[in-house]
Design an enzyme around this catalytic site. Structure first.
Site, PDB file in Angstrom:
ATOM      1  N   ASP A  56       0.868  -1.186   0.000  1.00  0.00           N
ATOM      2  CA  ASP A  56       0.000   0.000   0.000  1.00  0.00           C
ATOM      3  C   ASP A  56       0.904   1.235   0.000  1.00  0.00           C
ATOM      4  O   ASP A  56       1.867   1.306   0.775  1.00  0.00           O
ATOM      5  CB  ASP A  56      -0.904  -0.012   1.246  1.00  0.00           C
ATOM      6  CG  ASP A  56      -2.031   1.005   1.131  1.00  0.00           C
ATOM      7  OD1 ASP A  56      -1.735   2.207   0.913  1.00  0.00           O
ATOM      8  OD2 ASP A  56      -3.198   0.622   1.257  1.00  0.00           O
ATOM      9  N   ILE A  57       0.602   2.170  -0.853  1.00  0.00           N
ATOM     10  CA  ILE A  57       1.452   3.356  -0.994  1.00  0.00           C
ATOM     11  C   ILE A  57       1.304   4.324   0.190  1.00  0.00           C
ATOM     12  O   ILE A  57       2.161   5.196   0.394  1.00  0.00           O
ATOM     13  CB  ILE A  57       1.171   4.058  -2.361  1.00  0.00           C
ATOM     14  CG1 ILE A  57       2.389   4.826  -2.853  1.00  0.00           C
ATOM     15  CG2 ILE A  57      -0.062   4.912  -2.318  1.00  0.00           C
ATOM     16  CD1 ILE A  57       3.556   3.985  -3.228  1.00  0.00           C
ATOM     17  N   HIS A  91      -9.945  -5.557  -2.685  1.00  0.00           N
ATOM     18  CA  HIS A  91      -8.601  -5.727  -2.144  1.00  0.00           C
ATOM     19  C   HIS A  91      -8.661  -6.008  -0.658  1.00  0.00           C
ATOM     20  O   HIS A  91      -9.504  -5.468   0.059  1.00  0.00           O
ATOM     21  CB  HIS A  91      -7.720  -4.502  -2.419  1.00  0.00           C
ATOM     22  CG  HIS A  91      -8.330  -3.190  -2.040  1.00  0.00           C
ATOM     23  ND1 HIS A  91      -9.276  -2.559  -2.815  1.00  0.00           N
ATOM     24  CD2 HIS A  91      -8.150  -2.400  -0.958  1.00  0.00           C
ATOM     25  CE1 HIS A  91      -9.644  -1.431  -2.236  1.00  0.00           C
ATOM     26  NE2 HIS A  91      -8.975  -1.306  -1.102  1.00  0.00           N
ATOM     27  N   HIS A 145      -6.519  -5.647   2.756  1.00  0.00           N
ATOM     28  CA  HIS A 145      -5.367  -5.024   3.424  1.00  0.00           C
ATOM     29  C   HIS A 145      -4.785  -6.049   4.395  1.00  0.00           C
ATOM     30  O   HIS A 145      -5.531  -6.609   5.219  1.00  0.00           O
ATOM     31  CB  HIS A 145      -5.809  -3.819   4.264  1.00  0.00           C
ATOM     32  CG  HIS A 145      -6.328  -2.647   3.497  1.00  0.00           C
ATOM     33  ND1 HIS A 145      -5.574  -1.541   3.227  1.00  0.00           N
ATOM     34  CD2 HIS A 145      -7.551  -2.404   2.959  1.00  0.00           C
ATOM     35  CE1 HIS A 145      -6.301  -0.654   2.563  1.00  0.00           C
ATOM     36  NE2 HIS A 145      -7.508  -1.155   2.387  1.00  0.00           N
TER      37      HIS A 145
HETATM   38  P1  5GP Z   1      -9.792   1.448   0.403  1.00  0.00           P
HETATM   39  O1  5GP Z   1     -10.440   1.371  -0.957  1.00  0.00           O
HETATM   40  O2  5GP Z   1      -9.546   0.070   0.971  1.00  0.00           O
HETATM   41  O3  5GP Z   1     -10.520   2.319   1.340  1.00  0.00           O
HETATM   42  O4  5GP Z   1      -8.348   2.132   0.218  1.00  0.00           O
HETATM   43  C1  5GP Z   1      -7.561   1.895  -0.914  1.00  0.00           C
HETATM   44  C2  5GP Z   1      -6.121   1.718  -0.509  1.00  0.00           C
HETATM   45  O5  5GP Z   1      -5.340   1.656  -1.700  1.00  0.00           O
HETATM   46  C3  5GP Z   1      -5.548   2.880   0.319  1.00  0.00           C
HETATM   47  O6  5GP Z   1      -4.950   2.357   1.501  1.00  0.00           O
HETATM   48  C4  5GP Z   1      -4.533   3.536  -0.602  1.00  0.00           C
HETATM   49  O7  5GP Z   1      -3.382   3.983   0.076  1.00  0.00           O
HETATM   50  C5  5GP Z   1      -4.183   2.423  -1.564  1.00  0.00           C
HETATM   51  N1  5GP Z   1      -3.860   2.949  -2.891  1.00  0.00           N
HETATM   52  C6  5GP Z   1      -4.609   3.810  -3.618  1.00  0.00           C
HETATM   53  N2  5GP Z   1      -4.013   4.083  -4.792  1.00  0.00           N
HETATM   54  C7  5GP Z   1      -2.850   3.371  -4.793  1.00  0.00           C
HETATM   55  C8  5GP Z   1      -1.807   3.247  -5.746  1.00  0.00           C
HETATM   56  O8  5GP Z   1      -1.804   3.842  -6.826  1.00  0.00           O
HETATM   57  N3  5GP Z   1      -0.779   2.433  -5.422  1.00  0.00           N
HETATM   58  C9  5GP Z   1      -0.738   1.735  -4.234  1.00  0.00           C
HETATM   59  N4  5GP Z   1       0.320   0.945  -4.008  1.00  0.00           N
HETATM   60  N5  5GP Z   1      -1.711   1.826  -3.311  1.00  0.00           N
HETATM   61  C10 5GP Z   1      -2.762   2.644  -3.590  1.00  0.00           C
END
Ligand code: 5GP
Length: 130
Positions: free
Chosen positions: A29-30, A93, A95
């Site tokens: 995660d970035i 996804h 985590h």
């Molecule tokens: P969620 O959809 O589970 O609420 O959050 C999406 C997760 O994806 C976040 O923790 C965010 O940091 C991660 N994320 C979003 N865009 C990118 C990206 O381009 N690259 C990476 N490695 N992680 C990402």
């Protein structure tokens, strides 16, 4: 239009890859909550994780289990926590987050700012623990 995660899987957008097989892909995660925070995604573009077939949902967790074991080896912790939120990126996804205490899983916590070298070293530490 392809999701950002499909573009990462396709190699169009860079990532710190941890592992992949024919159906799933794992990368850092970035915006990590802690070092080792990893995302596991299906290569199939599905928004909501519970829209996956029973077989794919089970297989995704079996793949995630391997990654979680490697995370725990590379980043000693009490447990690797699992969370599914999916409100930000419409591509299912999981985590995987190495935790020492419950509050390590709080998504409202400030995210770590890591250098390119640190991310690369973390991804390597996990992948070489597989
Ligand atoms: P969620 O959809 O589970 O609420 O959050 C999406 C997760 O994806 C976040 O923790 C965010 O940091 C991660 N994320 C979003 N865009 C990118 C990206 O381009 N690259 C990476 N490695 N992680 C990402």
């Amino acid at each position: 239009m392809a999701t950002i995660f499909s573009r990462i899987i396709a190699g169009e957008i860079p990532c710190y890859k941890v592992a992949e097989d024919d159906k799933f892909f794992a990368f850092l995660d970035i915006n990590p909550l802690v070092k080792g925070h990893t995302l596991v995604v299906p290569k199939q573009e599905v928004d909501y994780i519970f829209d996956l077939s029973d077989e794919d949902l089970a297989a995704m967790h079996i793949f995630a289990k391997k990654i979680a074991k490697a995370i725990k080896k590379a980043f000693p912790c009490q447990k690797v926590g699992e969370a599914v939120i999916g409100l930000e990126v419409p591509h299912a996804h999981i985590h995987l987050i190495p935790i020492r205490k419950e509050s390590d899983m709080l998504f409202s916590n400030p995210k770590l700012k890591l250098s390119d070298e640190e991310f690369a070293a973390i991804a390597k530490a996990i992948s070489s623990s597989l």
